[in-house]
Write an enzyme that holds these catalytic residues in place. Structure first.
Site, PDB file in Angstrom:
ATOM      1  N   ASP A   9       8.908 -11.541  36.288  1.00  6.41           N
ATOM      2  CA  ASP A   9       7.476 -11.767  36.137  1.00  6.41           C
ATOM      3  C   ASP A   9       6.783 -10.875  37.183  1.00  6.41           C
ATOM      4  O   ASP A   9       7.432 -10.384  38.111  1.00  6.41           O
ATOM      5  CB  ASP A   9       7.185 -13.255  36.383  1.00  6.41           C
ATOM      6  CG  ASP A   9       5.709 -13.556  36.402  1.00  6.41           C
ATOM      7  OD1 ASP A   9       5.002 -13.085  35.489  1.00  6.41           O
ATOM      8  OD2 ASP A   9       5.250 -14.242  37.340  1.00  6.41           O
ATOM      9  N   THR A  17      -0.489 -11.114  43.768  1.00  7.73           N
ATOM     10  CA  THR A  17      -1.783 -11.075  43.059  1.00  7.73           C
ATOM     11  C   THR A  17      -2.268 -12.460  42.643  1.00  7.73           C
ATOM     12  O   THR A  17      -3.416 -12.603  42.223  1.00  7.73           O
ATOM     13  CB  THR A  17      -1.659 -10.214  41.781  1.00  7.73           C
ATOM     14  OG1 THR A  17      -0.394 -10.498  41.198  1.00  7.73           O
ATOM     15  CG2 THR A  17      -1.772  -8.745  42.084  1.00  7.73           C
ATOM     16  N   GLY A  46       0.828 -17.922  35.162  1.00  3.00           N
ATOM     17  CA  GLY A  46       1.630 -17.533  33.997  1.00  3.00           C
ATOM     18  C   GLY A  46       0.899 -17.683  32.675  1.00  3.00           C
ATOM     19  O   GLY A  46       1.395 -17.279  31.630  1.00  3.00           O
ATOM     20  N   ARG A  49      -5.088 -14.957  29.899  1.00  4.01           N
ATOM     21  CA  ARG A  49      -6.506 -14.969  30.300  1.00  4.01           C
ATOM     22  C   ARG A  49      -7.323 -15.886  29.396  1.00  4.01           C
ATOM     23  O   ARG A  49      -8.102 -16.710  29.862  1.00  4.01           O
ATOM     24  CB  ARG A  49      -7.054 -13.539  30.263  1.00  4.01           C
ATOM     25  CG  ARG A  49      -8.265 -13.341  31.127  1.00  4.01           C
ATOM     26  CD  ARG A  49      -8.790 -11.913  31.016  1.00  4.01           C
ATOM     27  NE  ARG A  49      -7.769 -10.899  31.281  1.00  4.01           N
ATOM     28  CZ  ARG A  49      -7.889  -9.625  30.940  1.00  4.01           C
ATOM     29  NH1 ARG A  49      -8.977  -9.195  30.324  1.00  4.01           N
ATOM     30  NH2 ARG A  49      -6.910  -8.768  31.188  1.00  4.01           N
ATOM     31  N   SER A 114       5.644  -9.989  31.822  1.00  9.04           N
ATOM     32  CA  SER A 114       4.422 -10.552  32.410  1.00  9.04           C
ATOM     33  C   SER A 114       3.393 -10.896  31.343  1.00  9.04           C
ATOM     34  O   SER A 114       3.311 -10.231  30.317  1.00  9.04           O
ATOM     35  CB  SER A 114       3.813  -9.510  33.364  1.00  9.04           C
ATOM     36  OG  SER A 114       2.513  -9.877  33.735  1.00  9.04           O
ATOM     37  N   SER A 116       0.269 -10.599  31.981  1.00 12.02           N
ATOM     38  CA  SER A 116      -0.947  -9.852  32.350  1.00 12.02           C
ATOM     39  C   SER A 116      -1.145  -8.584  31.528  1.00 12.02           C
ATOM     40  O   SER A 116      -0.206  -7.835  31.276  1.00 12.02           O
ATOM     41  CB  SER A 116      -0.878  -9.467  33.829  1.00 12.02           C
ATOM     42  OG  SER A 116      -1.951  -8.609  34.139  1.00 12.02           O
TER      43      SER A 116
HETATM   44  C1  BG6 Z   1      -0.227 -13.975  34.643  1.00 16.25           C
HETATM   45  C2  BG6 Z   1      -0.953 -14.701  35.749  1.00 16.25           C
HETATM   46  O1  BG6 Z   1       0.776 -13.185  35.170  1.00 16.25           O
HETATM   47  O2  BG6 Z   1      -1.141 -13.155  33.910  1.00 16.25           O
HETATM   48  C3  BG6 Z   1      -2.139 -15.489  35.207  1.00 16.25           C
HETATM   49  O3  BG6 Z   1      -0.054 -15.610  36.384  1.00 16.25           O
HETATM   50  C4  BG6 Z   1      -3.045 -14.535  34.415  1.00 16.25           C
HETATM   51  O4  BG6 Z   1      -2.845 -16.061  36.279  1.00 16.25           O
HETATM   52  C5  BG6 Z   1      -2.245 -13.845  33.312  1.00 16.25           C
HETATM   53  O5  BG6 Z   1      -4.126 -15.255  33.814  1.00 16.25           O
HETATM   54  C6  BG6 Z   1      -3.085 -12.837  32.514  1.00 16.25           C
HETATM   55  O6  BG6 Z   1      -3.441 -11.806  33.378  1.00 16.25           O
HETATM   56  P1  BG6 Z   1      -4.573 -10.707  33.116  1.00 16.25           P
HETATM   57  O7  BG6 Z   1      -4.376  -9.742  34.253  1.00 16.25           O
HETATM   58  O8  BG6 Z   1      -4.288 -10.094  31.792  1.00 16.25           O
HETATM   59  O9  BG6 Z   1      -5.873 -11.417  33.144  1.00 16.25           O
HETATM   60 MG    MG Z   2       3.617 -15.272  37.884  1.00 15.77          MG
END
Ligand code: BG6
Ligand code: MG
Length: 218
Positions: A9, A17, A46, A49, A114, A116
């Site tokens: 992750d 972050t 995790g 958004r 991830s 994100s």
């Molecule tokens: C995860 C984080 O890795 O990514 C969450 O733990 C976050 O907190 C999620 O909301 C989505 O991330 P991003 O950067 O696309 O907003």
């Molecule tokens: Mg994480």
């Protein structure tokens, strides 16, 4: 040599972050008159958004228009990116490069897994992109953690069976996803939160070379 798939992750595992997500969500929640503490934040780790904003709104019993929803998502991300733009290698969590280098020496395939959508930007900022044989992030999945999709795609890209993959995760949703994928889950954080992981370490400084070797060999 045995080959396993090692899946990391990003937020809260490779880089610090999680604190920036917290600050950005707190600002947004408070602007709507919704309380936001570390307790709520833990439940967002995790989590994608979209789902995070849905949860915050439901905690505050708020209903908003679709346009407003999109506007808030974008405001949160702009705020978050303002922190990311100042990041450098100092924000890599302790001993992460050591473990990545050890795995490379042992010729073990490595992937990112991830939620994100900013994952590639962050890996570039901290100069770690070159360590990954595959990158799977929030742009590549249709189902968010705790669904196992992100890790199953990573296993496929690494050409390793799911049961031969090892996942490092700091979130409840991520450990659930790894378990659901039939992978070995390693929680990075506290036992109180990540009790459902197969192994738990406070951080990578607690992970020995012998432990990594045992994961490769077993
Ligand atoms: C995860 C984080 O890795 O990514 C969450 O733990 C976050 O907190 C999620 O909301 C989505 O991330 P991003 O950067 O696309 O907003
Ligand atoms: Mg994480």
């Amino acid at each position: 040599m045995n080959k396993k798939g090692f899946i990391f992750d990003l937020d809260g595992v490779i880089v610090d972050t999680a604190k920036y997500h917290f600050l950005a969500w707190k600002k947004l929640a408070n602007s709507l008159g919704i309380d936001f503490t570390e307790v709520e934040n833990e439940q967002l780790k995790g989590v994608s958004r979209v789902r995070s904003l849905e949860k915050i709104l439901s905690w505050g019993h708020k209903t908003i228009s679709e346009d407003k929803f999109m506007e808030l998502m974008s405001a949160k991300n702009t705020d978050y990116l303002s922190y990311i733009s100042k990041m450098d290698e100092d924000e890599i969590l302790p001993d992460v490069p050591k473990i990545l280098n050890l795995l490379k020496d042992k010729e073990q395939p490595i992937s990112l897994g991830s939620a994100s959508k900013n994952a590639r930007t962050i890996l570039e900022r901290v100069n770690l992109k070159k360590h990954f044989d595959a990158i799977v992030d929030g742009n590549d999945v249709s189902k968010a953690k705790p669904d196992p999709e992100v890790f199953l795609i990573a296993a496929k890209l690494l050409n390793v069976k799911p049961e031969h993959c090892i996942v490092f995760e700091d979130s409840v949703a991520g450990v659930e996803a790894a378990n659901a994928a039939n992978m070995v889950s390693i929680g990075i954080g506290s036992e109180d939160v990540l009790g459902h992981a197969k192994y738990i370490f406070k951080d990578f400084t607690e992970i020995s070379n012998e432990f990594i070797n045992s994961l490769i060999e077993n």
